[in-house]
Design a protein around this motif. Structure first.
Motif, PDB file in Angstrom:
ATOM      1  N   ALA A 113       0.794  -1.083  -0.016  1.00 40.04           N
ATOM      2  CA  ALA A 113      -0.025   0.188  -0.065  1.00 40.04           C
ATOM      3  C   ALA A 113       0.809   1.224   0.061  1.00 40.04           C
ATOM      4  N   ASP A 114       1.955   1.188   1.042  1.00 37.35           N
ATOM      5  CA  ASP A 114       3.049   2.536   0.928  1.00 37.35           C
ATOM      6  C   ASP A 114       3.560   2.657  -0.289  1.00 37.35           C
ATOM      7  N   SER A 115       3.868   1.466  -1.208  1.00 36.56           N
ATOM      8  CA  SER A 115       4.460   1.708  -2.387  1.00 36.56           C
ATOM      9  C   SER A 115       3.830   2.178  -3.368  1.00 36.56           C
ATOM     10  N   LEU A 116       2.535   1.730  -3.636  1.00 38.42           N
ATOM     11  CA  LEU A 116       1.603   2.298  -4.647  1.00 38.42           C
ATOM     12  C   LEU A 116       1.135   3.767  -4.187  1.00 38.42           C
ATOM     13  N   TYR A 117       1.049   4.062  -3.220  1.00 33.00           N
ATOM     14  CA  TYR A 117       0.776   5.487  -2.647  1.00 33.00           C
ATOM     15  C   TYR A 117       2.053   6.232  -3.185  1.00 33.00           C
ATOM     16  N   ALA A 118       3.167   5.774  -2.954  1.00 37.13           N
ATOM     17  CA  ALA A 118       4.316   6.874  -3.492  1.00 37.13           C
ATOM     18  C   ALA A 118       4.351   6.747  -4.830  1.00 37.13           C
ATOM     19  N   GLN A 119       3.944   5.901  -5.838  1.00 34.79           N
ATOM     20  CA  GLN A 119       3.894   6.059  -6.932  1.00 34.79           C
ATOM     21  C   GLN A 119       2.929   6.706  -7.547  1.00 34.79           C
ATOM     22  N   LEU A 120       1.580   6.606  -6.880  1.00 42.67           N
ATOM     23  CA  LEU A 120       0.529   7.580  -7.315  1.00 42.67           C
ATOM     24  C   LEU A 120       0.872   9.035  -6.946  1.00 42.67           C
ATOM     25  N   LYS A 121       1.783   9.455  -5.988  1.00 47.76           N
ATOM     26  CA  LYS A 121       1.937  10.663  -5.821  1.00 47.76           C
ATOM     27  C   LYS A 121       2.913  11.174  -6.755  1.00 47.76           C
ATOM     28  N   LYS A 122       3.648  10.437  -7.481  1.00 50.54           N
ATOM     29  CA  LYS A 122       4.334  10.655  -8.581  1.00 50.54           C
ATOM     30  C   LYS A 122       3.649  10.662  -9.874  1.00 50.54           C
ATOM     31  N   GLY A 123       2.331  10.452  -9.975  1.00 49.77           N
ATOM     32  CA  GLY A 123       1.813  10.585 -11.138  1.00 49.77           C
ATOM     33  C   GLY A 123       1.391   9.372 -11.487  1.00 49.77           C
ATOM     34  N   ALA A 124       1.576   8.086 -11.140  1.00 51.79           N
ATOM     35  CA  ALA A 124       1.102   6.609 -11.458  1.00 51.79           C
ATOM     36  C   ALA A 124      -0.485   6.792 -11.858  1.00 51.79           C
ATOM     37  N   ASP A 125      -0.921   5.919 -12.758  1.00 50.27           N
ATOM     38  CA  ASP A 125      -2.462   6.046 -13.121  1.00 50.27           C
ATOM     39  C   ASP A 125      -3.175   5.162 -12.080  1.00 50.27           C
ATOM     40  N   PHE A 126      -4.035   5.870 -11.365  1.00 53.90           N
ATOM     41  CA  PHE A 126      -4.909   5.066 -10.394  1.00 53.90           C
ATOM     42  C   PHE A 126      -5.672   3.916 -10.779  1.00 53.90           C
ATOM     43  N   THR A 127      -6.490   4.044 -12.033  1.00 54.46           N
ATOM     44  CA  THR A 127      -7.242   3.086 -12.462  1.00 54.46           C
ATOM     45  C   THR A 127      -6.493   1.780 -12.826  1.00 54.46           C
ATOM     46  N   SER A 128      -5.228   2.049 -13.433  1.00 55.68           N
ATOM     47  CA  SER A 128      -4.546   0.904 -13.731  1.00 55.68           C
ATOM     48  C   SER A 128      -3.997   0.097 -12.572  1.00 55.68           C
ATOM     49  N   PHE A 129      -3.969   0.974 -11.366  1.00 52.71           N
ATOM     50  CA  PHE A 129      -3.438   0.027 -10.105  1.00 52.71           C
ATOM     51  C   PHE A 129      -4.689  -0.620  -9.334  1.00 52.71           C
ATOM     52  N   VAL A 130      -5.829  -0.005  -9.912  1.00 56.08           N
ATOM     53  CA  VAL A 130      -7.221  -0.756  -9.371  1.00 56.08           C
ATOM     54  C   VAL A 130      -7.277  -2.231 -10.122  1.00 56.08           C
ATOM     55  N   ASN A 131      -7.187  -2.148 -11.345  1.00 59.37           N
ATOM     56  CA  ASN A 131      -7.092  -3.225 -12.261  1.00 59.37           C
ATOM     57  C   ASN A 131      -6.076  -4.365 -11.784  1.00 59.37           C
ATOM     58  N   LYS A 132      -4.954  -3.911 -11.422  1.00 59.31           N
ATOM     59  CA  LYS A 132      -3.732  -4.848 -11.192  1.00 59.31           C
ATOM     60  C   LYS A 132      -4.157  -5.291  -9.685  1.00 59.31           C
ATOM     61  N   PHE A 133      -4.106  -4.472  -8.642  1.00 60.88           N
ATOM     62  CA  PHE A 133      -4.085  -4.778  -7.353  1.00 60.88           C
ATOM     63  C   PHE A 133      -5.451  -4.829  -6.593  1.00 60.88           C
ATOM     64  N   SER A 134      -6.387  -4.130  -6.800  1.00 57.76           N
ATOM     65  CA  SER A 134      -7.531  -3.965  -6.007  1.00 57.76           C
ATOM     66  C   SER A 134      -8.212  -5.530  -5.560  1.00 57.76           C
ATOM     67  N   ASN A 135      -8.684  -5.658  -4.480  1.00 55.27           N
ATOM     68  CA  ASN A 135      -9.537  -6.847  -4.186  1.00 55.27           C
ATOM     69  C   ASN A 135     -11.050  -6.467  -3.834  1.00 55.27           C
ATOM     70  N   ASP A 136     -11.492  -5.098  -4.179  1.00 63.23           N
ATOM     71  CA  ASP A 136     -12.798  -5.021  -4.230  1.00 63.23           C
ATOM     72  C   ASP A 136     -13.469  -5.406  -5.533  1.00 63.23           C
ATOM     73  N   TYR A 137     -14.190  -6.617  -5.433  1.00 57.06           N
ATOM     74  CA  TYR A 137     -14.600  -7.365  -6.261  1.00 57.06           C
ATOM     75  C   TYR A 137     -16.039  -6.508  -7.084  1.00 57.06           C
ATOM     76  N   ILE A 138     -16.484  -5.519  -6.384  1.00 58.10           N
ATOM     77  CA  ILE A 138     -17.447  -4.686  -6.692  1.00 58.10           C
ATOM     78  C   ILE A 138     -17.081  -3.493  -7.643  1.00 58.10           C
ATOM     79  N   SER A 139     -16.168  -2.677  -6.922  1.00 63.41           N
ATOM     80  CA  SER A 139     -15.689  -1.456  -7.515  1.00 63.41           C
ATOM     81  C   SER A 139     -14.601  -1.831  -8.825  1.00 63.41           C
ATOM     82  N   VAL A 140     -14.045  -2.895  -8.687  1.00 65.22           N
ATOM     83  CA  VAL A 140     -12.981  -3.099  -9.551  1.00 65.22           C
ATOM     84  C   VAL A 140     -13.492  -2.999 -11.056  1.00 65.22           C
TER      85      VAL A 140
END
Length: 651
Positions: free
Chosen positions: A251-278
């Motif tokens: 989580a800390d690693s993803l947040y650090a990358q998001l702060k640098k401009g990483a795409d939030f949606t791509s991280f959702v598709n790759k890492f999120s376990n919320d099977y409703i919102s994914v």
């Protein structure tokens, strides 16, 4: 999520045919078979093989309760101001759930609009009628309520909730529900919260499950709804601490990358376990206040601008990262047609009950009867012409008098004066374009009186409402007479309690027991940390627990071995910690530190046995009292009706 406890009832459908059957009489009063069966069905959801035995056991309890309530009526307890007030308050509170009319929609929509303008920070104390073993113990619940009411003026509400509330979450959240708004809670609870001033607590509300008290901690302007994206890194079932630490690092690693401009949606598709919102790129449905727990909401509403990504935070589900998309503020304009229609639909879908008013008019005509009597229309209207303009009463020679009966509904009469008062208030058209015709006004008047009659006599039209009101009145009478006749006497007669203790002293014994402190922790990780600290420095247990006040509750006392967490069939040892006992549903954990072990059974002192002695004293008092009541109100059971009931299939 918020616990929703509501008054519930099981309807009796076609249990008995034909006219009402009397199951038993007591002192000349009849007990209806259908009412007994309704009560039995409601209180015995799981009926075993021995249905006859189960029904007979319940019949004995039912007869005893009817005798007590009969005696309460005989003593006039139903006329006591506090009883009448409680019954009337309930009537006002629930009547809208049973009256089906469009005006209720309008009123409730306006009320919902007003409430939607602010969020209320609420707290809750719940005292269950059933004990931890699932057994109904209303006596203990009532005694506990008195302790709570005594403590509230002296202690902080949240501390009292943590100490006394039977809501499991109160041990950690102190009964704090966070902010709520319109439609967050069941309507009956919403009323208690919104009708309570800031800093005050509500009156005691008695539901079918127990007693409820709410506090209005504070208010704020409504925040509205937020649309947000989420990355959820969920904890696998039975995840150990190493796994949890790994998820935190991710989580800390993803947040650090998001702060640098990483795409939030791509991280959702790759890492999120919320099977409703994914499936929607992490986008969640609009979130209102009070939908999620406080940790989630606090982090959500800390996002101050669109596009902002919040720091990772942990809940029982796992680690969350949120991104604010937009905020939809609450409309403050009651003329906003779209918003008012949205509220109207919410009212219709909520437990605020409503339907058309024509149903009411038909019911009154059919069941009560409506008869137009008194002066003719021509005479009445001629008489009204002058009075409605505040002129002398009627034309010369008119025989119409103000006290003349004009309309009869059921056994209620409405006179000419009532018609004049109504007409003065409602004679003009709503758009102020002119005066209504007398035909229009008369029709509206009759309908208004039919509605008033229906509302004032709802018990005669709605069996469910009648049953609800009767059940509530009976319950209040039962508690009042039990308090006067049994509970107060048993608890306040110290001499009798001591005498009973001395007489039965050999019965009040400890099983093998231990002096210990039990720690209730909000999650397993906290429990392990605290357990390790106490293991190193046992004498400092209080200091360690106090440092975790928001996450740990400690309770020291003498416990019998079966009450100690984590030991199973093992023998506890002094100066040791018991193994963790973890609740898999919410990850809460308990353990104990043993100070001293009492391996042998031994006598309890009077102080230690007092609760048991009070229970025994209550039983003795009730046994003697029931014998008196059965002499005063002899019970005669109709065996034929009883046998028919036993043979019927459970509804």
């Amino acid at each position: 999520m918020k616990t929703r406890l509501m008054l519930t009832g099981l309807l009796l459908a076609s249990c008995l045919t034909g006219q009402a059957q009397t199951l038993f009489t007591y002192g000349g009063t009849k007990a209806d078979a259908a009412e007994f069966l309704r009560a039995y069905t409601k209180n015995n959801n799981a009926i075993g093989a021995d249905k006859a035995g189960s029904m007979r056991e319940y019949l004995d309890l039912y007869i005893n309760s009817r005798l007590k309530i009969r005696e309460a009526f005989a003593r006039g307890y139903d006329t006591l101001p506090q009883i009448r007030t409680e019954v009337e308050n309930l009537r006002v509170q629930i009547i809208e759930n049973y009256i089906n009319d469009p005006e209720a929609i309008n009123r409730l929509t306006r009320e919902a609009f007003k409430r939607s303008q602010k969020d209320v920070h609420a707290a809750h104390i719940f005292l269950a009628f059933r004990n931890t073993g699932g057994i109904a113990d209303t006596t203990a619940a009532y005694a506990k309520l008195q302790q709570v009411l005594k403590a509230l003026p002296k202690q902080d509400f949240l501390s009292v909730a943590q100490q006394y509330s039977d809501d499991p979450s109160a041990k950690t959240n102190k009964g704090d529900l966070g902010f709520v708004t319109a439609f967050t809670l069941p309507y009956v609870f919403e009323n208690l919260v919104y009708q309570t001033a800031v800093g005050k607590h509500s009156r005691v509300y008695r539901s079918g499950a127990g007693y409820h008290i709410f506090k209005n901690i504070g208010e704020r302007k409504a925040l509205g709804k937020m649309k947000a994206q989420q990355i959820l890194l969920a904890f696998p079932p039975d995840a150990d601490q190493a796994t949890r630490n790994g998820i935190k690092s991710l989580a800390d690693s993803l947040y650090a990358q998001l702060k640098k401009g990483a795409d939030f949606t791509s991280f959702v598709n790759k890492f999120s376990n919320d099977y409703i919102s994914v499936n929607t790129g992490g986008t969640m449905p609009d979130i209102s206040v009070g939908q999620f727990d406080q940790t989630f909401e606090n982090n959500l509403w800390s996002l101050k601008k669109d596009g902002e990504v919040g720091k990772p935070f942990m809940t029982n589900h796992g680690w969350h990262i949120l991104k604010r998309i937009s905020v939809k503020p609450v409309s403050a304009d009651s003329n906003n047609t779209a918003y008012m229609e949205q509220l109207r639909m919410a009212v219709k879908n909520d437990d605020r009950w409503t339907t058309v008013r024509d149903f009411i008019y038909d019911e009154v005509v059919k069941k009560a009867g409506v008869k137009r009597i008194g002066p003719t229309d021509a005479a009445l209207w001629a008489f009204s012409d002058s009075l409605l303009d505040y002129k002398p009463a009627g034309p010369a020679g008119s025989k119409v008098k103000m006290e003349d009966v004009l309309l009869r509904i059921g056994k209620t009469d409405f006179n000419v004066e009532d018609w004049i008062v109504y007409s003065r208030n409602y004679r003009f058209k709503p758009d102020r374009s002119g005066v209504k015709t007398y035909n229009e006004l008369t029709d509206e008047y009759i309908k208004a009186k039919e509605y008033d009659y229906y509302r004032n006599n709802l018990e005669d039209f709605n069996a469910d409402f009648r049953a609800q009101m009767n059940e509530f009145l009976d319950g209040n009478l039962f508690f009042e007479i039990m308090q006067q006749e049994i509970w107060n006497k048993a608890q306040t007669d110290s001499a009798s309690l001591l005498a009973l203790y001395q007489k039965r002293k050999e019965q009040y014994n400890w099983k093998p027991s231990a002096e210990a402190v039990i720690f209730f922790c909000n999650d397993e990780a906290v429990a392990k940390t605290l357990q390790n600290q106490i293991k190193q420095q046992p004498t400092e247990w209080r200091t360690f627990a106090d440092a975790l006040v928001e996450k740990v509750v400690a309770d020291s006392a003498r416990y019998e071995w079966e009450q100690l967490p984590g030991i199973g069939n093992a023998t506890p040892k002094e100066k040791t910690l018991t193994p963790l006992s973890v609740n898999k549903q919410d990850n809460s954990a308990t353990f104990a530190y043993i100070f001293k072990v009492h391996p042998q059974a031994g006598p309890r002192s009077f102080a230690e046995a007092k609760g048991l002695v009070i229970n025994d004293q209550q039983s003795l008092l009730e046994e003697a009292w029931m014998a008196e009541l059965k002499k005063k109100y002899p019970v005669h059971i109709d065996q034929q009706v009883w046998e028919e009931l036993v043979k019927r299939k459970a509804p």
